[in-house]
Structure formats: C-alpha cells, structure tokens
Design a protein around this motif. Structure first.
Motif, short mmCIF file in Angstrom:
data_model
loop_
_atom_site.label_atom_id
_atom_site.label_comp_id
_atom_site.label_asym_id
_atom_site.label_seq_id
_atom_site.Cartn_x
_atom_site.Cartn_y
_atom_site.Cartn_z
N LEU A 68 26.21 21.85 -42.75
CA LEU A 68 27.09 20.93 -43.45
C LEU A 68 26.97 21.11 -44.96
O LEU A 68 27.98 21.20 -45.67
N PHE A 75 32.92 22.82 -39.84
CA PHE A 75 32.94 22.08 -41.10
C PHE A 75 33.86 22.76 -42.11
O PHE A 75 34.63 22.10 -42.82
N GLY A 133 37.56 22.25 -41.45
CA GLY A 133 38.10 20.90 -41.63
C GLY A 133 37.94 19.97 -40.46
O GLY A 133 38.56 18.90 -40.44
N GLU A 134 37.12 20.31 -39.48
CA GLU A 134 36.89 19.39 -38.37
C GLU A 134 36.00 18.24 -38.83
O GLU A 134 35.29 18.33 -39.82
N SER A 135 36.03 17.15 -38.09
CA SER A 135 35.30 15.95 -38.48
C SER A 135 33.80 16.20 -38.51
O SER A 135 33.23 16.84 -37.62
N ALA A 136 33.16 15.66 -39.55
CA ALA A 136 31.71 15.71 -39.65
C ALA A 136 31.08 14.36 -39.32
O ALA A 136 29.88 14.26 -39.14
N SER A 166 35.25 6.98 -42.08
CA SER A 166 36.03 7.30 -43.27
C SER A 166 36.67 6.02 -43.78
O SER A 166 36.72 5.01 -43.07
N SER A 198 35.31 10.40 -46.79
CA SER A 198 36.09 11.28 -45.93
C SER A 198 35.32 11.57 -44.66
O SER A 198 34.08 11.58 -44.66
N ASP A 199 36.03 11.82 -43.57
CA ASP A 199 35.35 12.17 -42.33
C ASP A 199 35.17 13.68 -42.18
O ASP A 199 34.65 14.16 -41.18
N ARG A 200 35.59 14.45 -43.19
CA ARG A 200 35.37 15.89 -43.16
C ARG A 200 34.81 16.35 -44.50
O ARG A 200 34.87 15.64 -45.50
N GLN A 250 34.18 17.74 -48.01
CA GLN A 250 34.97 17.82 -49.23
C GLN A 250 34.21 18.59 -50.30
O GLN A 250 33.00 18.46 -50.40
N HIS A 289 37.89 20.39 -49.30
CA HIS A 289 38.35 21.26 -48.23
C HIS A 289 39.19 22.37 -48.83
O HIS A 289 40.12 22.12 -49.59
#
Length: 342
Positions: free
Chosen positions: A89, A146, A149-152, A156, A165-167, A169, A171
C-alpha cells in the motif's frame, strides 16, 4: 545482417548507481547525470537497479522522483524492486506520486520472494511479523490492486474537517498498464501474463530442466512465449530484454582492455547452471556495435522482443558509462534499426 522478427523499437539502459560510503552524494549525482545524458542521446527509458544494505541505490523511487524533475521525456523504471522489503500500500502511494510528478513516465518493475539474507535482516525489517509475512505472488497482486485503483478500505467520506478516500491517492490512471514483473522462470512468466503485467527479462534465467540442454537464449525464449501465451494482449504484450552489453567503438585501448577483462571474469558462470536454484547467466556482450548487433540478431530471445534495457556493468567509472551509452545510442541502436526519440 539478418533481419529480426521484431525490429528494435525502444532502447533503454539499466544502472545500479554505485556510490562511495564516505561520499554517497557523488554517486547519486552521477546516476542522475547519466539519466540526463540518456535523455539527450534519445534513449527511451532509464532503469534503476535496487540494492538494500549495500552501496547501490536503496531507494529507486526517490531517485526516480529526482530524475523526473531533471528530465522531460525519458521513461523511468525500476528493475526491480524486491517486494519482500516493501509494504504494497505504501509503495503504491509513492509510485503514483512520482508518476504524477513525472507526467506519467514511471515503469515500476517488481519481483517477489524473501529478502536476501532474510535470516540476518528479519529482526530489523519485520521484528514482530517475520514468520507471518507472505512473500508470494500475492504481494504483487496487492500492489497491482492498489495501483489500479481498487479499494484499500471500506471507509471513505468526510470526518470532521478531513476527507478520506477508499483507494490509494493520488491515483495515476495509466500507471497500472506500466507495471512490470522481473522474472527468470516459467512460473513467473506465466503469472505475469495472467495478471496483465509487462515482463522484464534479464541476463539471468533458471535452468529448470535438470537434463538440459542449457541454452540461455532458448530458455529465455520459452519464458517470453509462455508469458505472451497467458497475457490478454497475446503477441503484442510488452517484453523487455536486459542483457549486459558493452560497445567499444569509441572506447580507449585501456577501456577496451578493462571491459574485456570484466567479461572474461564473469564468463565461467555462463557455462552451466549455478547453485541449488540452477541459475544460468548470459555472457556479457563486448565488442564493436556491428559485432554486438550480429550476436544479438542471432539470439533467439532477442529476435522475439522489440524493446531492451541493456544493463551497464556494475563497477565502471562515470566516464566509462558516458562512452558506453554514447556508443549504444549512436552506433548499436541504429545498427539494430532503432531511431532516437526527440
């Protein structure tokens, strides 16, 4: 000269970025100057090798960030970042940040497996989780997710004055298509293809057939074809070859002698598989541009690619690298049908 099946389209180089412990700035500055020279000479890409607890580049992402502000066109890659040392991540955040700063020129190459000398470094690297760390392809899969752009996280939105953000940044939308896997085995080639990565080959492969034959070019060719067989893009999937190549057209007699001695010392390891992993090394290519070009077009794996990242030898001086890169761009590249970028 016989034609290649894939004319050389992209010319790059790879450097380890050595430095003196007493004066590390000088070595890092030399690396940045070499990258700037590469851009002036028209190279398409410059790649950084990765070394931990040694006197080479330990933070290629930081060096790429510096290089991105001193260049405008040349692509910047890593060959490769060993993910056993990284948190996927956090690495995704750093890579995306540098990609944004560079204008979309970053080509991250990665590999997996336990860190080198893991028993000696695990207490420093993972003092509480060493036995639980996963050094498999799953680590690459997480990084890809990651970066793409998939959710981490499942959280959010706004909390107080802060927005989350849920992904990862920032991106960088194109970065996911520029992720490379550095592999020297059939399993790595297949995995990289199945997961839509690009494939970095080098001067090292695994001779997995204990009965032989031990033909480096044919083994590497089998990896390239296995990768493309599994990749959604098929035969157009990107592969870069990274042999050690030392053109001598403008070299002094003293330089030629040192280059030939360097290659001769490394030749014995190319004759048979080395160690329990059965690692097979490619011979270093030393000679005039025409001599090297003739050897390359006879190389089964080279004929299957249209981009290269020729590796610079580890222990030479700055002026040697200037000579080698200049001959690569002005002599060897054109001999292989390549045209410099502007």
């Amino acid at each position: 000269m016989p034609p290649t099946s894939r004319p050389l389209r992209r010319l790059g180089f790879l450097t380890i970025g050595l430095f003196d412990e007493a004066d590390p700035r000088r070595g890092h500055e030399s690396t940045l100057e070499i990258i700037e020279l590469g851009e002036r000479l028209g190279f398409d890409s410059a790649w950084l090798r990765h070394r931990h607890l040694q006197y080479g580049i330990s933070s290629p992402v930081a060096v790429m960030a510096a290089a991105s502000q001193r260049t405008r066109r040349i692509e910047l890659g890593t060959a490769v970042i060993p993910l056993g040392w990284e948190n996927p991540l956090r690495l995704a955040e750093d890579l995306a940040t540098v990609d944004i700063l560079s204008g979309g020129r970053v080509n991250p190459g990665v590999s997996v497996g336990p860190p080198m000398h893991f028993d000696q470094v695990k207490e420093a690297l993972y003092p509480d989780t060493a036995d639980a760390e996963d050094f498999s392809y799953e680590r690459v899969r997480r990084l890809l997710a990651f970066v793409r752009g998939e959710s981490a996280t499942d959280f959010s939105g706004v909390e107080g004055f802060e927005v989350f953000s849920d992904r990862v940044q920032p991106h960088s939308p194109g970065l996911g298509r520029r992720m490379w896997y550095g592999g020297g085995s059939l399993s790595s080639a297949r995995w990289a293809g199945e997961h839509g990565m690009n494939f970095l080959t080098s001067s090292v492969v695994k001779a997995e057939n204990a009965e032989g034959p031990y033909d480096f070019a044919e083994i590497q060719l089998s990896h390239i074809r296995a990768f493309r067989d599994r990749h959604p893009d098929g035969d157009s999937a990107r592969v870069s070859q990274g042999l050690v190549v030392i053109p001598t057209d403008s070299a002094t007699p003293e330089q030629r002698k040192r280059y030939e001695e360097y290659a001769a010392k490394r030749t014995p390891r190319t004759t048979s598989p080395q160690g329990p992993a059965r690692v097979l090394f490619a011979p270093d290519l030393v000679g005039t541009a025409d001599e090297i070009a003739e050897r390359l077009v006879g190389h089964a794996a080279f004929r299957e690619v249209d981009e290269v990242a020729f590796a610079l030898p580890f222990t030479f001086e700055h002026e040697d690298y200037v000579q080698i890169l200049t001959d690569m761009a002005t002599k060897l590249g054109p001999a292989l049908g390549w045209q410099p970028s502007v």
